[in-house]
Motif scaffolding. Structure first.
Motif, PDB file in Angstrom:
ATOM      1  N   GLU A  50      50.880  11.200 -60.262  1.00  0.00           N
ATOM      2  CA  GLU A  50      49.859  11.046 -59.233  1.00  0.00           C
ATOM      3  C   GLU A  50      50.381  10.183 -58.086  1.00  0.00           C
ATOM      4  O   GLU A  50      50.150  10.488 -56.906  1.00  0.00           O
ATOM      5  CB  GLU A  50      48.615  10.416 -59.845  1.00  0.00           C
ATOM      6  CG  GLU A  50      47.453  10.286 -58.888  1.00  0.00           C
ATOM      7  CD  GLU A  50      46.248   9.617 -59.523  1.00  0.00           C
ATOM      8  OE1 GLU A  50      45.184   9.677 -58.899  1.00  0.00           O
ATOM      9  OE2 GLU A  50      46.375   9.046 -60.616  1.00  0.00           O
ATOM     10  N   ALA A  51      51.099   9.119 -58.426  1.00  0.00           N
ATOM     11  CA  ALA A  51      51.675   8.256 -57.397  1.00  0.00           C
ATOM     12  C   ALA A  51      52.681   9.028 -56.548  1.00  0.00           C
ATOM     13  O   ALA A  51      52.719   8.880 -55.322  1.00  0.00           O
ATOM     14  CB  ALA A  51      52.338   7.043 -58.041  1.00  0.00           C
ATOM     15  N   LEU A  52      53.484   9.867 -57.185  1.00  0.00           N
ATOM     16  CA  LEU A  52      54.454  10.678 -56.429  1.00  0.00           C
ATOM     17  C   LEU A  52      53.745  11.668 -55.516  1.00  0.00           C
ATOM     18  O   LEU A  52      54.195  11.925 -54.393  1.00  0.00           O
ATOM     19  CB  LEU A  52      55.397  11.406 -57.383  1.00  0.00           C
ATOM     20  CG  LEU A  52      56.425  10.526 -58.079  1.00  0.00           C
ATOM     21  CD1 LEU A  52      57.184  11.328 -59.121  1.00  0.00           C
ATOM     22  CD2 LEU A  52      57.379   9.908 -57.071  1.00  0.00           C
ATOM     23  N   THR A  53      52.641  12.230 -55.970  1.00  0.00           N
ATOM     24  CA  THR A  53      51.871  13.166 -55.142  1.00  0.00           C
ATOM     25  C   THR A  53      51.296  12.445 -53.929  1.00  0.00           C
ATOM     26  O   THR A  53      51.355  12.956 -52.806  1.00  0.00           O
ATOM     27  CB  THR A  53      50.747  13.811 -55.959  1.00  0.00           C
ATOM     28  OG1 THR A  53      51.312  14.479 -57.080  1.00  0.00           O
ATOM     29  CG2 THR A  53      49.949  14.789 -55.129  1.00  0.00           C
ATOM     30  N   ILE A  54      50.761  11.266 -54.145  1.00  0.00           N
ATOM     31  CA  ILE A  54      50.214  10.477 -53.040  1.00  0.00           C
ATOM     32  C   ILE A  54      51.317  10.154 -52.032  1.00  0.00           C
ATOM     33  O   ILE A  54      51.131  10.297 -50.816  1.00  0.00           O
ATOM     34  CB  ILE A  54      49.563   9.192 -53.580  1.00  0.00           C
ATOM     35  CG1 ILE A  54      48.297   9.531 -54.368  1.00  0.00           C
ATOM     36  CG2 ILE A  54      49.250   8.215 -52.453  1.00  0.00           C
ATOM     37  CD1 ILE A  54      47.737   8.388 -55.178  1.00  0.00           C
ATOM     38  N   LEU A  55      52.472   9.753 -52.543  1.00  0.00           N
ATOM     39  CA  LEU A  55      53.581   9.418 -51.655  1.00  0.00           C
ATOM     40  C   LEU A  55      54.146  10.641 -50.937  1.00  0.00           C
ATOM     41  O   LEU A  55      54.620  10.539 -49.809  1.00  0.00           O
ATOM     42  CB  LEU A  55      54.680   8.703 -52.430  1.00  0.00           C
ATOM     43  CG  LEU A  55      54.336   7.286 -52.871  1.00  0.00           C
ATOM     44  CD1 LEU A  55      55.485   6.692 -53.661  1.00  0.00           C
ATOM     45  CD2 LEU A  55      54.008   6.416 -51.685  1.00  0.00           C
ATOM     46  N   SER A  56      54.091  11.799 -51.594  1.00  0.00           N
ATOM     47  CA  SER A  56      54.605  12.999 -50.924  1.00  0.00           C
ATOM     48  C   SER A  56      53.734  13.360 -49.732  1.00  0.00           C
ATOM     49  O   SER A  56      54.235  13.806 -48.700  1.00  0.00           O
ATOM     50  CB  SER A  56      54.725  14.167 -51.898  1.00  0.00           C
ATOM     51  OG  SER A  56      53.466  14.671 -52.242  1.00  0.00           O
ATOM     52  N   ARG A  57      52.436  13.133 -49.854  1.00  0.00           N
ATOM     53  CA  ARG A  57      51.546  13.371 -48.710  1.00  0.00           C
ATOM     54  C   ARG A  57      51.843  12.379 -47.597  1.00  0.00           C
ATOM     55  O   ARG A  57      51.854  12.732 -46.413  1.00  0.00           O
ATOM     56  CB  ARG A  57      50.090  13.254 -49.143  1.00  0.00           C
ATOM     57  CG  ARG A  57      49.647  14.367 -50.039  1.00  0.00           C
ATOM     58  CD  ARG A  57      48.227  14.164 -50.466  1.00  0.00           C
ATOM     59  NE  ARG A  57      47.855  15.164 -51.462  1.00  0.00           N
ATOM     60  CZ  ARG A  57      46.917  15.009 -52.367  1.00  0.00           C
ATOM     61  NH1 ARG A  57      46.234  13.878 -52.397  1.00  0.00           N
ATOM     62  NH2 ARG A  57      46.635  15.948 -53.224  1.00  0.00           N
ATOM     63  N   LYS A  58      52.080  11.131 -47.974  1.00  0.00           N
ATOM     64  CA  LYS A  58      52.398  10.108 -46.982  1.00  0.00           C
ATOM     65  C   LYS A  58      53.733  10.421 -46.294  1.00  0.00           C
ATOM     66  O   LYS A  58      53.858  10.295 -45.077  1.00  0.00           O
ATOM     67  CB  LYS A  58      52.454   8.733 -47.659  1.00  0.00           C
ATOM     68  CG  LYS A  58      52.814   7.599 -46.753  1.00  0.00           C
ATOM     69  CD  LYS A  58      51.742   7.333 -45.736  1.00  0.00           C
ATOM     70  CE  LYS A  58      52.081   6.105 -44.915  1.00  0.00           C
ATOM     71  NZ  LYS A  58      51.098   5.874 -43.865  1.00  0.00           N
ATOM     72  N   LEU A  59      54.712  10.839 -47.084  1.00  0.00           N
ATOM     73  CA  LEU A  59      56.018  11.187 -46.524  1.00  0.00           C
ATOM     74  C   LEU A  59      55.897  12.342 -45.534  1.00  0.00           C
ATOM     75  O   LEU A  59      56.493  12.321 -44.459  1.00  0.00           O
ATOM     76  CB  LEU A  59      56.997  11.545 -47.640  1.00  0.00           C
ATOM     77  CG  LEU A  59      58.412  11.916 -47.229  1.00  0.00           C
ATOM     78  CD1 LEU A  59      59.088  10.759 -46.521  1.00  0.00           C
ATOM     79  CD2 LEU A  59      59.217  12.330 -48.445  1.00  0.00           C
TER      80      LEU A  59
END
Length: 95
Positions: free
Chosen positions: A58-67
């Motif tokens: 979930e953290a990686l998904t959130i960060l991928s949106r931010k990226l």
């Protein structure tokens, strides 16, 4: 019939779903993994999400949106990447 975008559809339209091409989702995910592993500012943000109780994926998904948002901003404005803008100074601890 005329199609009409409902407020709920507009709210959820910004998220990449399974309708997004698989290769694009994979590239975004891999770019996030590399950023978290090799860039201290992204690793700190990832660790902060984990500390708040988010699951790793979930953290990686959130960060991928931010990226993706950061990349879009850089392409749109022509600015260069500045890590200090990603993680502004942390607020002072309350006590």
């Amino acid at each position: 019939y005329a199609t009409r975008a409902t407020p709920r559809a507009l709210r959820h339209a910004r998220y990449a779903t399974r309708a997004t091409p698989r290769a694009l989702r994979h590239a975004r995910y891999m770019a996030t993994l590399v950023a978290v592993r090799f860039r201290p500012e992204w690793h700190a943000r990832y660790q902060r999400l984990l500390d708040r109780g988010r699951a790793k994926k979930e953290a990686l998904t959130i960060l991928s949106r931010k990226l993706l948002a950061v990349i879009y901003h850089l392409l749109r404005t022509g600015a260069s990447y500045d890590p200090s803008r990603l993680n502004p100074a942390a607020p002072a601890p309350q006590g």
